[in-house]
Each structure stands twice: as C-alpha cells, then as structure tokens.
Design a protein around this motif. Sequence first.
Motif, PDB file in Angstrom:
ATOM      1  N   THR A 186      -3.600 -16.914  30.501  1.00  0.00           N
ATOM      2  CA  THR A 186      -4.983 -17.185  30.124  1.00  0.00           C
ATOM      3  C   THR A 186      -5.854 -16.018  30.579  1.00  0.00           C
ATOM      4  N   LYS A 187      -7.116 -16.021  30.201  1.00  0.00           N
ATOM      5  CA  LYS A 187      -8.018 -14.957  30.621  1.00  0.00           C
ATOM      6  C   LYS A 187      -8.184 -14.934  32.131  1.00  0.00           C
ATOM      7  N   GLY A 188      -8.034 -16.094  32.775  1.00  0.00           N
ATOM      8  CA  GLY A 188      -8.164 -16.181  34.218  1.00  0.00           C
ATOM      9  C   GLY A 188      -6.900 -15.770  34.973  1.00  0.00           C
ATOM     10  N   GLY A 189      -5.818 -15.459  34.234  1.00  0.00           N
ATOM     11  CA  GLY A 189      -4.587 -14.991  34.859  1.00  0.00           C
ATOM     12  C   GLY A 189      -3.552 -16.074  35.098  1.00  0.00           C
ATOM     13  N   ILE A 190      -3.811 -17.299  34.624  1.00  0.00           N
ATOM     14  CA  ILE A 190      -2.846 -18.387  34.796  1.00  0.00           C
ATOM     15  C   ILE A 190      -1.736 -18.240  33.761  1.00  0.00           C
ATOM     16  N   ILE A 191      -0.499 -18.312  34.209  1.00  0.00           N
ATOM     17  CA  ILE A 191       0.653 -18.195  33.310  1.00  0.00           C
ATOM     18  C   ILE A 191       0.939 -19.564  32.697  1.00  0.00           C
ATOM     19  N   ILE A 192       1.041 -19.599  31.371  1.00  0.00           N
ATOM     20  CA  ILE A 192       1.298 -20.847  30.658  1.00  0.00           C
ATOM     21  C   ILE A 192       2.809 -21.007  30.488  1.00  0.00           C
ATOM     22  N   PRO A 193       3.390 -22.119  30.971  1.00  0.00           N
ATOM     23  CA  PRO A 193       4.836 -22.318  30.805  1.00  0.00           C
ATOM     24  C   PRO A 193       5.177 -22.613  29.343  1.00  0.00           C
ATOM     25  N   ASP A 194       6.440 -22.372  28.965  1.00  0.00           N
ATOM     26  CA  ASP A 194       6.884 -22.585  27.589  1.00  0.00           C
ATOM     27  C   ASP A 194       6.666 -24.016  27.121  1.00  0.00           C
TER      28      ASP A 194
END
Length: 95
Positions: A21-29
């Motif tokens: 995300t723009k905030g740096g959170i990694i989105i899991p599959d």
Amino acid sequence: MAFRPLHDRVLVRRIEEDTKTKGGIIIPDTAKEKPQQGEVVAVGSGARGDDNEIIALDVKAGDTILFGKWSGTEVKIDGEDLLIMKESDILGIID
C-alpha cells in the motif's frame, strides 16, 4: 501468439497491482483482489451493425484498459492466463 478473437471480442492480459500500500503495508496473496486493469493483446475485426456493416472497435492492441471486476472469461493460452471479453465490458482506456 496464434490466437485472434472474433467479432467484438478482445484478448486482455491483466496488469498486476503493487503488493504494498502507499503506507508501506505488504498485502498478502490471500487478501489481494484481482486487478481491474489490463493490456489489450489482440482484438477482433468488429461487430456487425444492423445494416450488416462491420463497426470497428475503439480499442487496439497495446492499449491499457480498465474493466469490471467480474468481466471476461479466463483462458490459458501458451501457458499464460488471459481474459477474453466483449468490448462493451471495457469501462475505458487509460492514457
């Protein structure tokens, strides 16, 4: 590629979205949604109008498009996952 869609159909390759995300959170599959943007790979010759004339498509190969979430039929051609959809399922062309 040895595939050409018929009439007003379009062959589309999905464009994968970022995994952050723009905030740096990694989105899991497991939480990812299918992308709604794609690149047109091939187009058909066009639809037939009431007067039996062929109406050319507005999209062409190489265009980046936006389409509905549940649009198209998923197919596998030459080991690649692609979508076949009607031109009317395309929401717009991204410049």
